[in-house]
Write an enzyme that holds these catalytic residues in place. Structure first.
Site, mmCIF file in Angstrom:
data_model
loop_
_atom_site.group_PDB
_atom_site.id
_atom_site.type_symbol
_atom_site.label_atom_id
_atom_site.label_comp_id
_atom_site.label_asym_id
_atom_site.label_seq_id
_atom_site.Cartn_x
_atom_site.Cartn_y
_atom_site.Cartn_z
ATOM 1 N N CYS A 47 71.579 47.740 79.240
ATOM 2 C CA CYS A 47 70.325 48.440 78.875
ATOM 3 C C CYS A 47 70.159 48.329 77.394
ATOM 4 C CB CYS A 47 70.039 49.695 79.631
ATOM 5 S SG CYS A 47 68.671 50.658 79.298
ATOM 6 N N CYS A 49 67.867 50.209 75.605
ATOM 7 C CA CYS A 49 66.916 51.364 75.519
ATOM 8 C C CYS A 49 67.748 51.983 74.420
ATOM 9 C CB CYS A 49 66.296 52.200 76.459
ATOM 10 S SG CYS A 49 67.785 53.311 77.075
ATOM 11 N N CYS A 52 70.153 55.628 76.058
ATOM 12 C CA CYS A 52 71.661 55.412 77.040
ATOM 13 C C CYS A 52 72.708 55.331 76.159
ATOM 14 C CB CYS A 52 71.376 54.035 77.912
ATOM 15 S SG CYS A 52 70.377 53.957 79.284
#
Length: 186
Positions: A47, A49, A52
């Protein structure tokens, strides 16, 4: 190129499809927060993003989900703090070392009932390997140079992982189905 993530940089290790869970630990040298998972993770993925937890120097996190009832904090729960109470995923981190142990969704959401975890925090082998990479372009918003994105996507492809700028199509279908049911369309 900077580290994608240690679990991807040197090639993926296949997980054990019969793996039944284990313990996750924060990075404190002592009095570690311990989270016990009674199942393997599902939908494990890289991930990009900005929310996280990522290992130092990594562009991506590796995060999967377990059923909420398969997760228990089994040591030092007093050290957990919430990172952002306004986020959809309420991430619980160790207040001392900063490592995110699990994220939980409390509001109406397609993934409510699933907890988000970082299986790499376990010293046990067998966890499901990453299945895809999501929110890949988001690393640009965090300062990664746009001209390096081909190399990043190429590294994922070398490891057999599809890259998306959202989640995988199957997970996006689940979100759309939840939304359609809530609005009476399905």
């Amino acid at each position: 190129m900077p580290s994608i993530h240690p679990l991807i940089d040197n090639g993926l290790t296949k997980g054990d499809p019969n793996f039944s869970g284990g313990d996750l630990y924060c990075h404190c040298p002592s009095d570690k927060v311990k989270v016990t998972l009674k199942s393997n993770v599902a939908h494990n993925h890289a991930c990009g993003c900005s929310k996280c937890w990522k290992p130092a120097g990594s562009l991506f996190s590796i995060v999967g989900v377990v059923p909420r009832d398969a997760l228990a904090v089994t040591a030092n729960p007093q050290k957990l703090i919430t990172v952002d109470n306004t986020a959809s995923i309420i991430r619980n981190a160790c207040k001392d070392c900063g490592v995110h142990l699990f994220g939980r969704i409390e509001k109406d959401h397609p993934f409510k009932g699933l907890d988000f975890v970082h299986a790499e925090l376990s010293d046990t082998k067998g966890w499901q390997e990453p299945q895809f990479a999501g929110f890949v372009s988001s690393i640009i918003e965090q300062g990664y140079r746009p001209e390096g994105m081909g190399e990043v996507r190429g590294k994922f492809r070398e490891n057999g992982l599809e890259t998306y700028d959202v989640l995988s199509p199957a997970l996006m279908d689940l979100i759309a189905t939840h939304t359609a049911k809530a609005s009476g369309q399905v």
